[in-house]
Design a protein around this motif. Structure first.
Motif, PDB file in Angstrom:
ATOM      1  N   UNK A 165       0.802  -1.233   0.000  1.00  0.00           N
ATOM      2  CA  UNK A 165       0.000   0.000   0.000  1.00  0.00           C
ATOM      3  C   UNK A 165       0.828   1.272   0.000  1.00  0.00           C
ATOM      4  N   UNK A 166       2.048   1.252   0.555  1.00  0.00           N
ATOM      5  CA  UNK A 166       2.879   2.461   0.526  1.00  0.00           C
ATOM      6  C   UNK A 166       3.622   2.628  -0.803  1.00  0.00           C
ATOM      7  N   UNK A 167       3.482   1.647  -1.711  1.00  0.00           N
ATOM      8  CA  UNK A 167       4.082   1.726  -3.036  1.00  0.00           C
ATOM      9  C   UNK A 167       5.572   1.417  -3.088  1.00  0.00           C
ATOM     10  N   UNK A 168       6.164   0.992  -1.974  1.00  0.00           N
ATOM     11  CA  UNK A 168       7.611   0.786  -1.931  1.00  0.00           C
ATOM     12  C   UNK A 168       8.036  -0.651  -2.175  1.00  0.00           C
ATOM     13  N   UNK A 169       7.074  -1.554  -2.280  1.00  0.00           N
ATOM     14  CA  UNK A 169       7.384  -2.954  -2.565  1.00  0.00           C
ATOM     15  C   UNK A 169       6.319  -3.507  -3.487  1.00  0.00           C
ATOM     16  N   UNK A 170       6.719  -4.520  -4.251  1.00  0.00           N
ATOM     17  CA  UNK A 170       5.748  -5.224  -5.074  1.00  0.00           C
ATOM     18  C   UNK A 170       6.212  -6.659  -5.265  1.00  0.00           C
ATOM     19  N   UNK A 228      -1.981  -8.483   4.836  1.00  0.00           N
ATOM     20  CA  UNK A 228      -3.027  -7.912   3.988  1.00  0.00           C
ATOM     21  C   UNK A 228      -2.785  -6.465   3.611  1.00  0.00           C
ATOM     22  N   UNK A 229      -1.536  -6.018   3.706  1.00  0.00           N
ATOM     23  CA  UNK A 229      -1.163  -4.624   3.434  1.00  0.00           C
ATOM     24  C   UNK A 229      -0.811  -4.441   1.958  1.00  0.00           C
ATOM     25  N   UNK A 230      -1.754  -4.734   1.060  1.00  0.00           N
ATOM     26  CA  UNK A 230      -1.467  -4.681  -0.367  1.00  0.00           C
ATOM     27  C   UNK A 230      -2.723  -4.386  -1.177  1.00  0.00           C
ATOM     28  N   UNK A 231      -2.482  -4.045  -2.432  1.00  0.00           N
ATOM     29  CA  UNK A 231      -3.538  -3.998  -3.446  1.00  0.00           C
ATOM     30  C   UNK A 231      -3.103  -4.932  -4.571  1.00  0.00           C
ATOM     31  N   UNK A 232      -4.048  -5.486  -5.286  1.00  0.00           N
ATOM     32  CA  UNK A 232      -3.683  -6.348  -6.402  1.00  0.00           C
ATOM     33  C   UNK A 232      -3.250  -5.476  -7.577  1.00  0.00           C
ATOM     34  N   UNK A 233      -2.209  -5.940  -8.250  1.00  0.00           N
ATOM     35  CA  UNK A 233      -1.671  -5.213  -9.406  1.00  0.00           C
ATOM     36  C   UNK A 233      -2.394  -5.640 -10.665  1.00  0.00           C
TER      37      UNK A 233
END
Length: 91
Positions: free
Chosen positions: A10-15, A80-85
């Motif tokens: 969610x912070x955009x620093x990892x994927x 669960x700290x993510x969004x699906x790409x």
């Protein structure tokens, strides 16, 4: 390699990306931001983000097995700290 699925912290620093490799073998990689170059409006330059590989998984027989192990072993996915790409987020 063929991109199958991905997640962005969610912070955009990892994927994390799940790929299908040759012979229907699957693997995931976790990437982290190594360097951010801010845009320079005076010089009309766009900003850039450079990603580094933080983790490469083992090999799996299915994308589901790779996803299950990623969610079990990667802390931000487990919480669960993510969004699906989408497919456009795979770069």
């Amino acid at each position: 390699m063929e991109w199958v699925k991905g997640y962005i912290k969610r912070d955009g620093k990892k994927k994390l990306h799940i790929f299908k490799k040759a012979n229907a073998i699957f693997q995931f990689i976790e990437l982290t931001v190594d360097l951010v170059i801010e845009p320079d409006e005076e010089l009309f330059e766009e900003g850039e983000i450079y990603w580094g590989c933080a983790h490469t998984s083992g090999l799996y027989d299915s994308s589901e097995a790779a996803e299950t192990d990623a969610k079990r072993s990667v802390p931000w996915l487990r919480r669960g700290n993510y969004i699906e790409a989408s497919g456009i987020d795979q770069a």
